[in-house]
Enzyme design. Structure first.
Site, PDB file in Angstrom:
ATOM      1  N   CYS A  78      -0.547   7.656   7.718  1.00  0.00           N
ATOM      2  CA  CYS A  78      -1.597   8.416   7.063  1.00  0.00           C
ATOM      3  C   CYS A  78      -1.525   9.911   7.517  1.00  0.00           C
ATOM      4  CB  CYS A  78      -3.078   7.981   7.338  1.00  0.00           C
ATOM      5  SG  CYS A  78      -3.142   6.146   6.768  1.00  0.00           S
TER       6      CYS A  78
HETATM    7  N1  CO8 Z   1     -11.576  -8.122  -6.213  1.00  0.00           N
HETATM    8  C1  CO8 Z   1     -12.558  -8.757  -5.812  1.00  0.00           C
HETATM    9  N2  CO8 Z   1     -13.033  -9.140  -4.671  1.00  0.00           N
HETATM   10  C2  CO8 Z   1     -12.435  -8.827  -3.558  1.00  0.00           C
HETATM   11  C3  CO8 Z   1     -11.077  -8.156  -3.804  1.00  0.00           C
HETATM   12  C4  CO8 Z   1     -10.558  -7.702  -5.091  1.00  0.00           C
HETATM   13  N3  CO8 Z   1      -9.630  -6.907  -5.481  1.00  0.00           N
HETATM   14  N4  CO8 Z   1     -10.440  -7.739  -2.512  1.00  0.00           N
HETATM   15  C5  CO8 Z   1     -11.235  -8.333  -1.810  1.00  0.00           C
HETATM   16  N5  CO8 Z   1     -12.235  -8.811  -2.321  1.00  0.00           N
HETATM   17  C6  CO8 Z   1     -13.471  -9.784  -1.741  1.00  0.00           C
HETATM   18  C7  CO8 Z   1     -13.323 -10.106  -0.185  1.00  0.00           C
HETATM   19  O1  CO8 Z   1     -12.314 -11.197  -0.231  1.00  0.00           O
HETATM   20  C8  CO8 Z   1     -14.637 -10.098   0.377  1.00  0.00           C
HETATM   21  O2  CO8 Z   1     -14.995 -11.473  -0.098  1.00  0.00           O
HETATM   22  P1  CO8 Z   1     -16.114 -12.339   0.930  1.00  0.00           P
HETATM   23  O3  CO8 Z   1     -17.431 -11.370   1.262  1.00  0.00           O
HETATM   24  O4  CO8 Z   1     -16.443 -13.430   0.117  1.00  0.00           O
HETATM   25  O5  CO8 Z   1     -15.353 -12.394   2.180  1.00  0.00           O
HETATM   26  C9  CO8 Z   1     -15.466  -9.008  -0.347  1.00  0.00           C
HETATM   27  O6  CO8 Z   1     -14.683  -9.136  -1.593  1.00  0.00           O
HETATM   28  C10 CO8 Z   1     -15.672  -7.777   0.362  1.00  0.00           C
HETATM   29  O7  CO8 Z   1     -14.242  -7.517   0.838  1.00  0.00           O
HETATM   30  P2  CO8 Z   1     -14.161  -6.311   2.011  1.00  0.00           P
HETATM   31  O8  CO8 Z   1     -15.180  -6.367   2.885  1.00  0.00           O
HETATM   32  O9  CO8 Z   1     -12.934  -6.279   2.444  1.00  0.00           O
HETATM   33  O10 CO8 Z   1     -14.603  -5.013   1.149  1.00  0.00           O
HETATM   34  P3  CO8 Z   1     -14.768  -3.661   1.380  1.00  0.00           P
HETATM   35  O11 CO8 Z   1     -16.111  -3.037   0.837  1.00  0.00           O
HETATM   36  O12 CO8 Z   1     -14.540  -3.561   2.968  1.00  0.00           O
HETATM   37  O13 CO8 Z   1     -13.590  -2.887   0.910  1.00  0.00           O
HETATM   38  C11 CO8 Z   1     -11.439  -1.746   1.262  1.00  0.00           C
HETATM   39  C12 CO8 Z   1     -12.401  -3.278   1.042  1.00  0.00           C
HETATM   40  C13 CO8 Z   1     -11.397  -1.124  -0.190  1.00  0.00           C
HETATM   41  C14 CO8 Z   1     -10.141  -2.081   1.573  1.00  0.00           C
HETATM   42  C15 CO8 Z   1     -12.216  -1.066   2.350  1.00  0.00           C
HETATM   43  O14 CO8 Z   1     -12.573  -1.821   3.424  1.00  0.00           O
HETATM   44  C16 CO8 Z   1     -11.608   0.308   2.544  1.00  0.00           C
HETATM   45  O15 CO8 Z   1     -11.031   0.876   1.942  1.00  0.00           O
HETATM   46  N6  CO8 Z   1     -11.509   0.213   4.271  1.00  0.00           N
HETATM   47  C17 CO8 Z   1     -10.757   1.589   4.925  1.00  0.00           C
HETATM   48  C18 CO8 Z   1      -9.432   1.249   4.449  1.00  0.00           C
HETATM   49  C19 CO8 Z   1      -8.419   2.520   5.095  1.00  0.00           C
HETATM   50  O16 CO8 Z   1      -8.725   3.518   4.928  1.00  0.00           O
HETATM   51  N7  CO8 Z   1      -7.105   2.114   5.348  1.00  0.00           N
HETATM   52  C20 CO8 Z   1      -6.325   2.998   5.886  1.00  0.00           C
HETATM   53  C21 CO8 Z   1      -5.193   2.769   4.699  1.00  0.00           C
HETATM   54  S1  CO8 Z   1      -3.764   3.025   5.544  1.00  0.00           S
HETATM   55  C22 CO8 Z   1      -3.094   4.555   4.908  1.00  0.00           C
HETATM   56  O17 CO8 Z   1      -4.059   5.433   4.562  1.00  0.00           O
HETATM   57  C23 CO8 Z   1      -1.785   4.724   5.308  1.00  0.00           C
HETATM   58  C24 CO8 Z   1      -0.866   3.614   5.590  1.00  0.00           C
HETATM   59  C25 CO8 Z   1       0.503   3.480   5.368  1.00  0.00           C
HETATM   60  C26 CO8 Z   1       0.733   3.556   3.814  1.00  0.00           C
HETATM   61  C27 CO8 Z   1       0.785   2.356   3.251  1.00  0.00           C
HETATM   62  C28 CO8 Z   1       1.587   2.203   2.144  1.00  0.00           C
HETATM   63  C29 CO8 Z   1       1.984   0.805   1.308  1.00  0.00           C
END
Ligand code: CO8
Length: 378
Positions: free
Chosen positions: A161
């Site tokens: 990132c």
């Molecule tokens: N549709 C419906 N429901 C879903 C989905 C979906 N697509 N995905 C997950 N759910 C469900 C989950 O299973 C969970 O269900 P349960 O409560 O029954 O367990 C529920 O929804 C809630 O899930 P989460 O708690 O995971 O949901 P969040 O509100 O936390 O959102 C995010 C998930 C969007 C991933 C959020 O946590 C986020 O964005 N976090 C920060 C992530 C971040 O910034 N990461 C860094 C990224 S890395 C980067 O930027 C570069 C890396 C290198 C590049 C890679 C290239 C490939």
């Protein structure tokens, strides 16, 4: 450096290459859900016997609410939505052809050079910095250097990132040290080949893009819009919460080189909770170290991973939600483009600032890594 003492280091041009193919949330979810139906049908016996969990459906509403992402761009769309494939179909190119990443890097590089009024002879170094390079060697940067006819040197660096901000730091240091007069930095973020389109937690997160920037001495700068780099700050703290195990050791360990752990995967909730306070603290410390306060900053070009992360950081910094003027959002259109997000925001939203206005470019995420630059419009 006698007369050079007055010179500052400036960002004098940026470039953005946006792929022509868009994938909307609706298209992505329809394909993912069709794939889950197929998977659940094919594994019906094991699911019924309790040996396998059925795949859950994805939803457009969840994606928008949890991430703010409405669409993403794809370098090659073909294959991604095909439920028999679930990955882009990017044909291998012969060794004597331009590589995919060099090609998209060149689009952004040429635009940045044009904005900075620079030609190949003005540039001494090329850095390609991104989350993945498509091969280990020869460096993509050297291929780009060759295509553009730049003398000097080039190298690749990977910092997930923070690849773009950390590369800007290196460019800044080269100019400040006098080891280069002008540096071209490029971020060809070809993320789609590493996305697990069969994982509902992450299938929606990433998009492809390429960004570029020119860094040079102020006394050679002739650009219409340019920014003095006043200060840089970087920090890293090891975490496996965002990880890809893809790599050359798979061949030796006999592991499947394409299993789920070899693709992007994360504990998104933990990343959210841990990185937001780190980013806020980092930004405060950086500003304080320069005798600056948050209200003095005209614009924050923040990393673009998740709209709720940016809202939380903004709320903590400003005591209110930042609008597009204070902290522009591009992830709704571009999704998470790994290191390129803050540079896209800077590229699209910097020209309206007035001379003397101060802004901050900041990345945060995998590593963990945080990189910032305090810049002032000239
Ligand atoms: N549709 C419906 N429901 C879903 C989905 C979906 N697509 N995905 C997950 N759910 C469900 C989950 O299973 C969970 O269900 P349960 O409560 O029954 O367990 C529920 O929804 C809630 O899930 P989460 O708690 O995971 O949901 P969040 O509100 O936390 O959102 C995010 C998930 C969007 C991933 C959020 O946590 C986020 O964005 N976090 C920060 C992530 C971040 O910034 N990461 C860094 C990224 S890395 C980067 O930027 C570069 C890396 C290198 C590049 C890679 C290239 C490939």
């Amino acid at each position: 450096m006698p007369s050079e003492k007055q010179a500052t280091v400036v960002i004098s041009g940026t470039g953005l290459w946006t792929p022509e193919h868009i994938i909307t949330n609706e298209e992505l979810v329809a394909s993912y859900n069709a794939w889950t139906d197929k998977y659940n049908m094919e594994h019906a016996a094991a699911i019924q016997a309790g040996k396998l969990e059925p795949m859950q459906k994805s939803s457009v509403e969840f994606i928008v609410k949890a991430s703010g992402i409405k669409q993403r761009y794809a370098y090659i769309k073909e294959g991604i939505l095909d439920i028999e494939r679930m990955r882009p179909a990017i044909p291998e190119r012969p060794e004597d052809s331009l590589s995919d990443q060099a090609e998209i890097a060149l689009h952004a590089a040429r635009e940045a050079m044009k904005a900075a009024n620079k030609n190949a002879a003005d540039i001494d170094a090329v850095i390609v910095s991104c989350a993945y390079t498509q091969r280990a060697y020869p460096a993509i940067a050297i291929e780009v250097q060759n295509e553009l006819g730049i003398k000097g040197f080039g190298f690749d660096m990977l910092v997930a990132c923070s690849a773009a901000t950390f590369a800007l730091h290196r460019g800044y240091e080269m100019i400040a040290a006098g080891t280069a007069r002008c540096v071209l930095l490029i971020n060809p973020e070809l993320t789609s080949p590493q996305v697990d389109y069969c994982n509902r937690d992450s299938h929606f997160i990433f998009g492809d893009v390429a960004t570029a920037a020119i860094v040079e001495r102020s006394d050679t700068c002739t650009a219409l819009h340019s920014y003095d780099i006043l200060s840089t700050k970087a920090m890293t703290q090891f975490s496996s919460n965002v990880r890809s195990n893809f790599g050359y050791l798979s061949r030796a360990s006999d592991a499947d080189p394409f299993s789920a752990d070899k693709l992007f995967h994360q504990n998104g909730r933990k990343v959210y909770k841990e990185v937001c306070p780190m980013a806020e603290q980092h930004l405060r410390c950086h500003l304080e170290s320069q005798g600056l306060t948050v209200p003095e900053i005209k614009r924050f070009w923040l990393h673009q991973a998740n709209i709720n992360m940016n809202a939380l950081i903004s709320n903590r910094l400003f005591g209110k939600e930042a609008g597009m003027d204070l902290a522009p959002i591009v992830l709704d259109r571009y999704a998470n483009t790994a290191s390129a997000g803050s540079i896209i925001a800077f590229h699209l939203y910097n020209q309206d600032l007035s001379s003397g206005d101060i802004g901050v470019i900041c990345s945060f995420g995998a590593g963990y890594s945080i990189g910032s630059l305090i810049v002032r419009k000239r």
